[in-house]
Design an enzyme around this catalytic site. Structure first.
Site, PDB file in Angstrom:
ATOM      1  N   GLY A 255       0.902  -1.189  -0.112  1.00  0.00           N
ATOM      2  CA  GLY A 255       0.032   0.260   0.212  1.00  0.00           C
ATOM      3  C   GLY A 255       0.778   1.273   0.027  1.00  0.00           C
ATOM      4  CB  CYS A 256       1.422   3.750   2.724  1.00  0.00           C
ATOM      5  SG  CYS A 256      -0.294   4.053   2.892  1.00  0.00           S
ATOM      6  CB  VAL A 257       5.701   0.651   1.502  1.00  0.00           C
ATOM      7  CG1 VAL A 257       7.204   0.588   0.968  1.00  0.00           C
ATOM      8  CG2 VAL A 257       5.975   0.885   3.025  1.00  0.00           C
TER       9      VAL A 257
END
Length: 207
Positions: free
Chosen positions: A152-154
């Protein structure tokens, strides 16, 4: 004596390049908050302990060498008015609204004075935030990425780091996801297209 060719990723020889390390790295810790690390958290990961330990090592190394450390968190207005379609797609993000119970948005590790905490509303730490100008002003050319979640955010942050002209280095042991397969598959794809995926030992050497 011939030099062996590097191992190829799942996409073959066309995706075998490296962005490498620049001269000025910064560690960016992505959303390492209680919502992911607590067993009963709304985004709880099955085994976050090793990733937290690896992040701690990266942060300690960066601080010792005088490299910047930047943290990110997700935070919304109490009525989620700034959450757009993301909070519709992932309703559990409401735990990051101002005044929401549980303290799920609290960082697991504590920044020290002088380490910016970038507030974001979407997956990428670059989208709609001050992260890029903060890094440019500090002379940073390489971002060492750690945190959650890998898929996701990585992943989103690594892609936008490349788009923004930074050399993204994603540290394998310092990220975590909900299953080993999701974690490894996303690392393989990132390494093929958008970032260099490196081991903790390599990152610590460069820091």
């Amino acid at each position: 004596m011939s030099v062996p060719e590097p191992a190829l990723g799942p996409h073959g020889r066309s995706f075998s390049g490296r962005v490498g390390w620049g001269a000025r790295p910064a560690v960016v810790v992505i959303d390492l908050v209680r919502a992911y690390t607590e067993p009963d958290g709304p985004f709880g990961l099955p085994s976050p302990e090793s990733a937290v330990a690896a992040v701690t090592s990266l942060v300690d190394a960066a601080r010792s060498a005088g490299h910047p450390v930047v943290w990110t968190v997700v935070r919304y207005a109490s009525d989620l008015a700034d959450g757009g379609l993301f909070v519709r797609k992932v309703p559990a993000l409401s735990v990051f609204a101002a005044g929401a119970p549980g303290g799920w948005g609290e960082l697991v590790l504590a920044p020290v004075p002088g380490e910016p905490v970038v507030v974001k509303q979407y997956a990428s730490a670059f989208f709609g935030t001050s992260l890029a100008p903060t890094l440019y002003a500090a002379g940073v050319d390489t971002v060492v990425l750690a945190g959650v979640s890998t898929s996701g955010c990585v992943r989103a942050t690594a892609m936008d780091a490349l788009n923004s002209g930074f050399r993204p280095q994603v540290v394998r042991q310092a990220c975590a996801d909900r299953t080993p397969a999701v974690h490894e598959n996303n690392l393989a794809d990132l390494d093929a297209k958008y970032a260099d995926v490196v081991d903790l030992s390599e990152a610590l050497t460069h820091l």
